[in-house]
Design a protein around this motif. Structure first.
Motif, short mmCIF file in Angstrom:
data_model
loop_
_atom_site.label_atom_id
_atom_site.label_comp_id
_atom_site.label_asym_id
_atom_site.label_seq_id
_atom_site.Cartn_x
_atom_site.Cartn_y
_atom_site.Cartn_z
N PHE A 160 25.92 69.75 -15.32
CA PHE A 160 26.20 70.38 -16.68
C PHE A 160 26.40 69.24 -17.66
N TYR A 161 27.37 68.44 -17.34
CA TYR A 161 27.72 67.38 -18.45
C TYR A 161 26.34 66.41 -18.64
N ALA A 162 25.89 65.92 -17.21
CA ALA A 162 24.90 64.92 -17.41
C ALA A 162 23.35 65.62 -18.16
N SER A 163 23.30 66.91 -18.08
CA SER A 163 22.29 67.48 -18.37
C SER A 163 22.36 67.93 -19.84
N VAL A 164 23.49 68.17 -20.24
CA VAL A 164 23.55 68.94 -21.51
C VAL A 164 24.61 68.23 -22.34
N LEU A 165 25.55 67.85 -21.88
CA LEU A 165 26.52 67.40 -22.96
C LEU A 165 26.31 65.65 -23.21
N THR A 166 25.73 65.04 -22.74
CA THR A 166 25.33 63.53 -22.98
C THR A 166 24.11 63.39 -23.48
N ASP A 167 24.02 61.93 -23.96
CA ASP A 167 22.50 61.91 -24.46
C ASP A 167 21.71 61.51 -23.27
N PRO A 168 20.27 61.89 -23.43
CA PRO A 168 19.43 61.43 -22.21
C PRO A 168 19.72 59.86 -21.76
N PRO A 169 19.85 59.78 -20.49
CA PRO A 169 20.03 58.39 -19.88
C PRO A 169 18.65 57.53 -19.90
N THR A 170 19.10 56.18 -20.10
CA THR A 170 18.10 55.41 -20.26
C THR A 170 17.60 54.99 -18.77
N ILE A 171 16.79 53.92 -18.56
CA ILE A 171 16.26 53.71 -17.29
C ILE A 171 17.08 53.17 -16.41
N ALA A 172 17.82 53.58 -15.42
CA ALA A 172 18.61 53.31 -14.55
C ALA A 172 18.35 52.16 -13.78
N ALA A 173 17.20 52.35 -13.18
CA ALA A 173 16.57 51.26 -12.39
C ALA A 173 16.44 49.89 -13.04
N GLU A 174 16.61 49.67 -14.12
CA GLU A 174 16.70 48.25 -14.85
C GLU A 174 17.80 47.23 -14.35
N GLY A 175 18.91 47.91 -13.85
CA GLY A 175 19.72 47.02 -13.16
C GLY A 175 19.78 46.75 -11.85
N ILE A 176 18.44 47.64 -11.00
CA ILE A 176 18.58 47.36 -9.54
C ILE A 176 17.37 46.29 -9.46
N VAL A 177 17.70 45.17 -8.67
CA VAL A 177 16.65 44.24 -8.44
C VAL A 177 15.39 45.01 -7.89
N GLY A 178 14.38 44.95 -8.28
CA GLY A 178 13.09 45.83 -7.84
C GLY A 178 13.18 47.18 -8.32
N GLY A 179 14.02 47.76 -8.77
CA GLY A 179 14.11 49.10 -8.99
C GLY A 179 13.19 49.69 -9.77
N GLU A 180 12.77 49.07 -10.78
CA GLU A 180 11.45 49.53 -11.35
C GLU A 180 10.45 49.77 -10.58
N ASP A 181 10.05 48.84 -9.65
CA ASP A 181 8.80 48.87 -8.58
C ASP A 181 9.17 49.88 -7.78
N ILE A 182 10.48 50.31 -7.27
CA ILE A 182 10.49 51.31 -6.48
C ILE A 182 10.36 52.87 -7.13
N PHE A 183 10.76 53.02 -8.20
CA PHE A 183 10.67 54.24 -9.01
C PHE A 183 9.04 54.37 -9.39
#
Length: 160
Positions: free
Chosen positions: A31-54
């Motif tokens: 509920f907190y993550a889906s309603v009470l916070t702003d929509p998240p940015t791309i979390a994979a940016e901090g993961i090496v190769g994360g963008e490729d995985i997603f």
């Protein structure tokens, strides 16, 4: 049968109040993550190769990164619910009723969250999220398939 060894996995069963506290904690986080916070940015940016995985996962399954978060969160919610309603005996009738109850409750919660998002600024009602929530909730079904070979034992039973 003689000569055949059956392996049983033992799972400790916490007191019911703690099990339900876990469900409430997971549901509150969703509920907190889906309603009470702003929509998240791309979390994979901090993961090496994360963008490729997603990108590979998105191209393969058709889920955007946000749908993968939904999928994982509702899988966790369904397992928390399954653990909370566990009775400790592998009764076949209850096992499949429980599966229906657990998946149904997780799916309904996901639909409810999406409906709340419809009325929440910065959030969007998205049927793809509901599909991801439902598929995530279905991740609990293997638990019900293997449940007959799992011994669920109250922590009280371990005191000897």
């Amino acid at each position: 049968t003689h000569g055949q060894v059956r392996m049983r996995v033992v799972v400790p069963l916490l007191p019911k109040s703690l099990r339900w506290t876990g469900v409430v904690a997971v549901a509150a986080f969703i509920f907190y993550a889906s309603v009470l916070t702003d929509p998240p940015t791309i979390a994979a940016e901090g993961i090496v190769g994360g963008e490729d995985i997603f990108r590979v996962l998105t191209d393969t399954v058709g889920f955007a990164q946000s749908q993968w978060r939904h999928f994982a969160a509702y899988g966790v919610l369904a397992y928390a619910l399954a653990y909370a309603v566990e009775r400790g005996s592998p009764d076949d009738d209850w096992r499949w009723q429980s599966a229906l109850l657990v998946v149904g409750a997780a799916v309904l919660y996901g639909i409810g969250i999406e409906c709340v998002q419809y009325f929440t600024p910065e959030r969007v009602f998205d049927v793809r999220d509901m599909v991801a929530n439902t598929l995530g909730a279905l991740l609990v079904l293997p638990w019900y398939a293997v449940r007959p070979v799992v011994e669920v034992r109250s922590l009280v039973d371990y005191r000897s």
